[in-house]
Design an enzyme around this catalytic site. Structure first.
Site, short mmCIF file in Angstrom:
data_model
loop_
_atom_site.label_atom_id
_atom_site.label_comp_id
_atom_site.label_asym_id
_atom_site.label_seq_id
_atom_site.Cartn_x
_atom_site.Cartn_y
_atom_site.Cartn_z
N PHE A 77 8.54 2.82 1.60
CA PHE A 77 8.46 1.58 2.37
C PHE A 77 7.77 1.78 3.72
O PHE A 77 7.82 0.89 4.57
CB PHE A 77 9.87 1.02 2.60
CG PHE A 77 10.60 0.73 1.32
CD1 PHE A 77 10.35 -0.43 0.61
CD2 PHE A 77 11.52 1.64 0.80
CE1 PHE A 77 11.01 -0.70 -0.59
CE2 PHE A 77 12.19 1.38 -0.39
CZ PHE A 77 11.93 0.21 -1.09
N LYS A 118 10.68 -2.29 -4.85
CA LYS A 118 9.46 -2.13 -4.05
C LYS A 118 8.59 -3.38 -4.11
O LYS A 118 8.14 -3.91 -3.08
CB LYS A 118 8.69 -0.90 -4.55
CG LYS A 118 7.34 -0.69 -3.89
CD LYS A 118 7.45 -0.42 -2.40
CE LYS A 118 6.09 -0.54 -1.73
NZ LYS A 118 6.16 -0.45 -0.28
N LEU A 139 7.35 -13.31 11.21
CA LEU A 139 7.14 -14.76 11.39
C LEU A 139 6.05 -15.00 12.43
O LEU A 139 6.14 -15.92 13.23
CB LEU A 139 8.45 -15.43 11.83
CG LEU A 139 9.52 -15.63 10.76
CD1 LEU A 139 10.72 -16.39 11.31
CD2 LEU A 139 8.96 -16.38 9.54
N ALA A 147 2.47 -16.26 12.98
CA ALA A 147 1.39 -16.98 12.30
C ALA A 147 0.03 -16.38 12.69
O ALA A 147 -0.10 -15.77 13.74
CB ALA A 147 1.45 -18.45 12.69
N CYS A 201 -1.44 -2.66 0.30
CA CYS A 201 -0.27 -2.85 -0.57
C CYS A 201 0.01 -4.30 -0.95
O CYS A 201 0.09 -4.62 -2.13
CB CYS A 201 0.96 -2.24 0.09
SG CYS A 201 0.85 -0.44 0.21
N1 LIG Z 1 -0.45 3.16 2.39
C1 LIG Z 1 0.71 2.56 2.53
O1 LIG Z 1 1.02 1.98 3.58
C2 LIG Z 1 1.73 2.59 1.42
C3 LIG Z 1 3.06 2.25 1.69
C4 LIG Z 1 3.99 2.30 0.65
C5 LIG Z 1 3.60 2.64 -0.62
N2 LIG Z 1 2.29 2.94 -0.87
C6 LIG Z 1 1.92 3.34 -2.24
O2 LIG Z 1 1.80 4.76 -2.26
C7 LIG Z 1 0.77 5.17 -3.16
C8 LIG Z 1 -0.25 6.01 -2.42
O3 LIG Z 1 -0.85 5.20 -1.44
P1 LIG Z 1 -1.77 5.82 -0.28
O4 LIG Z 1 -2.06 4.71 0.66
O5 LIG Z 1 -1.15 7.07 0.22
O6 LIG Z 1 -3.07 6.18 -1.14
P2 LIG Z 1 -4.36 7.01 -0.66
O7 LIG Z 1 -5.48 6.43 -1.41
O8 LIG Z 1 -4.40 7.07 0.83
O9 LIG Z 1 -4.06 8.50 -1.19
C9 LIG Z 1 -4.01 8.84 -2.54
C10 LIG Z 1 -4.44 10.29 -2.68
O10 LIG Z 1 -4.20 10.70 -4.03
C11 LIG Z 1 -5.26 11.60 -4.40
N3 LIG Z 1 -5.30 11.66 -5.86
C12 LIG Z 1 -5.74 10.74 -6.75
N4 LIG Z 1 -5.57 11.18 -8.01
C13 LIG Z 1 -5.00 12.41 -7.93
C14 LIG Z 1 -4.57 13.36 -8.88
N5 LIG Z 1 -4.66 13.12 -10.18
N6 LIG Z 1 -4.05 14.52 -8.44
C15 LIG Z 1 -3.94 14.78 -7.12
N7 LIG Z 1 -4.33 13.89 -6.15
C16 LIG Z 1 -4.84 12.72 -6.56
C17 LIG Z 1 -6.49 10.97 -3.75
O11 LIG Z 1 -7.53 11.93 -3.65
C18 LIG Z 1 -5.92 10.53 -2.40
O12 LIG Z 1 -6.08 11.52 -1.42
C19 LIG Z 1 0.21 3.87 -3.74
O13 LIG Z 1 0.84 3.59 -4.96
C20 LIG Z 1 0.58 2.83 -2.71
O14 LIG Z 1 0.70 1.54 -3.26
C21 LIG Z 1 1.35 2.95 0.12
#
Ligand SMILES: NC(=O)c1ccc[n+]([C@@H]2O[C@H](COP(=O)([O-])OP(=O)(O)OC[C@H]3O[C@@H](n4cnc5c(N)ncnc54)[C@H](O)[C@@H]3O)[C@@H](O)[C@H]2O)c1
Length: 457
Positions: free
Chosen positions: A160, A230, A276, A278, A286
């Site tokens: 989160f 989530k 809240l 605007a 996300c």
């Molecule tokens: N960014 C946010 O604020 C946030 C918050 C909560 C949840 N999430 C969720 O967390 C997950 C990751 O998001 P993120 O923003 O960190 O993504 P990101 O794109 O910043 O990072 C993902 C990383 O995974 C690596 N990767 C891809 N395939 C791979 C593999 N097979 N093996 C090893 N590494 C691999 C990529 O090279 C990249 O560095 C997503 O599902 C996202 O929805 C993100």
């Protein structure tokens, strides 16, 4: 504990750095060789406050390291986090789960018999992905001929954190959600999170523990429920923003002030003041994809998620509210010089994924405006995203304002809010400010002589 984190982007790297800080031995694994090289040398190639400081300290303490070799990453890990991206597919209609399946297969190919391991899905994934991940791990195990010999369980542990406050959100979360059927997996993860749940670690000097935070609640559920929590959390937050934006549009029509309305309703404990504000609406990596995924998920069961669809529709139209306001004031924007203040989807990040600024800029270019853009940290990413558009990149607000017909605040960076507006007034061709975040001081700007338009005020 010994931990492997697969995917070292925003979520994975923060998770790795925080668990290392809490005394675990963490190995980050990513397929991006350049990223891994940068991380090994202590450089974080994206903007997230305190993250680089954490990574450097943990590298030096030898509690954290990075590799591009899955076997090295998994060799001694007891807990393996999957934190790879789950972006929308090219048509925007589904979740691209290919990164998750590749990660799961790599886990299966490299897990060796011996101790019990917990594979934890931290990526945001469609409901039911826990079992799906398990099947890909089995595929990998089958490939290496170790099917049945490796003892593991898959759990869900949704993330989160918010970009811009990722480390603080991880150290001091509102709650931890663990979805697991296997009792050993639940126990292992509860133990791993114990310092966070009990809040008995020494806080880093740069990020003190929030006053009054004694313990963090743990929500223990089954994996499907964890996955839905989530999506439901993001859907609810997006709904709050779209709701207040709809109220803001009504305020504009009837002459009420949405800031006062937000306060008046937000003080009701059942509603709360957060989310809240605007403005030009929500974006980021996300909310857009997670809402779309939840709507699709419901459709798969024959359910039409009408409310969630409306939340997205309100948001799509809200992005262009600032363009409509520009047209109200300037009449035509063709040939007019418009300065866009802020590109990132929110302050304190350089993440442009799903940013409202991109739609606003595209629309203004379509309408024939001369568009200038500035952002304290996101300009480079914007250059890569909008290569095809004829826009001018400025290094600061003053450069964007020089001779401009209007400025549009899209991201409420503090340096825009506290800029020298008197000086800005003196260099603009026509002093028009459209405040797409209701973050500027209306009276102060109007007293200076600006034509000011907020959203619903
Ligand atoms: N960014 C946010 O604020 C946030 C918050 C909560 C949840 N999430 C969720 O967390 C997950 C990751 O998001 P993120 O923003 O960190 O993504 P990101 O794109 O910043 O990072 C993902 C990383 O995974 C690596 N990767 C891809 N395939 C791979 C593999 N097979 N093996 C090893 N590494 C691999 C990529 O090279 C990249 O560095 C997503 O599902 C996202 O929805 C993100």
């Amino acid at each position: 504990m010994k931990i492997a984190v697969i995917g070292t982007g925003w979520v994975g790297l923060t998770t790795a750095a925080v668990f290392a800080y809490l005394g675990n031995e963490v190995m980050g694994y990513d397929i991006n060789e350049k990223l891994v090289r940068q991380l090994q040398s202590g450089t974080v190639p994206f903007f997230e406050p305190y993250l680089e400081e954490f990574v450097r300290r943990e590298l030096a303490a030898r509690r954290l390291n990075f590799t591009t070799d899955p076997a090295t990453a998994l060799a001694s890990a007891e807990v393996i986090f999957i934190a790879v991206g789950t972006p929308p597919t090219a048509d925007g209609c589904a979740v691209d789960m290919s990164f998750v399946s590749c990660a799961a297969i790599a886990i299966g190919e490299n897990l060796k018999p011996g101790k019990f391991r917990v594979v934890v899905n931290k990526s945001t994934v469609p409901v039911g992905s826990n079992g799906w991940v398990e099947s890909f791990i089995h595929q990998g195990l089958e490939k290496q001929g170790n099917m049945g010999a490796v003892d593991f369980a898959v759990a869900s542990n949704p993330e989160f954190l918010r970009e811009g406050s990722a480390i603080a959100d991880s150290l001091y979360p509102d709650r931890v959600v663990i979805g697991a059927v296997d009792e050993r997996a639940m126990q292992t993860l509860t133990e791993l999170y114990r310092p966070i749940l009990e809040q008995d670690f020494t806080p880093p000097p740069s990020l003190p523990r929030p006053a009054g935070l004694k313990k963090v609640p743990l929500v223990k559920v089954n994996p499907v429920t964890a996955e839905l929590i989530k999506y439901a959390a993001n859907a609810f937050l997006a709904t709050k923003i779209s709701f207040i934006n709809e109220i803001a549009n009504i305020c504009d029509l009837i002459g009420a002030n949405v800031k006062d309305v937000a306060l008046g309703i937000g003080l009701d404990h059942r509603i709360g003041c957060a989310f809240l504000n605007a403005g030009v609406g929500w974006g980021g990596s996300c909310f857009p994809k997670d809402l779309m995924a939840l709507i699709r998920e419901a459709e798969g069961y024959g359910y039409d998620a009408k409310l969630l669809k409306a939340v997205c529709e309100v948001n799509a139209s809200q992005r262009l509210v600032v363009v409509r306001k520009l047209q109200e004031v300037l009449k035509t924007v063709r040939g007019k010089i418009i300065g866009i203040l802020g590109l990132a989807f929110k302050p304190n990040t350089d993440d442009l994924r799903g940013a409202p600024s991109l739609d606003i800029i595209r629309r203004l270019v379509e309408l024939g405006a001369v568009v200038r853009v500035c952002d304290p940290v996101a300009v480079q990413r914007c250059r890569e995203n909008l290569r095809e558009l004829p826009i001018h990149f400025c290094t600061n607000i003053h450069e964007a304002a020089e001779g401009a017909d209007a400025l549009v605040l899209v991201t409420e960076w503090q340096e825009f809010v506290t800029a020298d507006w008197e000086e800005i007034f003196s260099v603009m061709r026509t002093p028009v400010v459209i405040d797409g975040r209701n973050a500027l001081n209306k009276k102060f700007l109007e007293d200076l002589g600006f034509v000011y338009r907020g959203v619903g005020i």
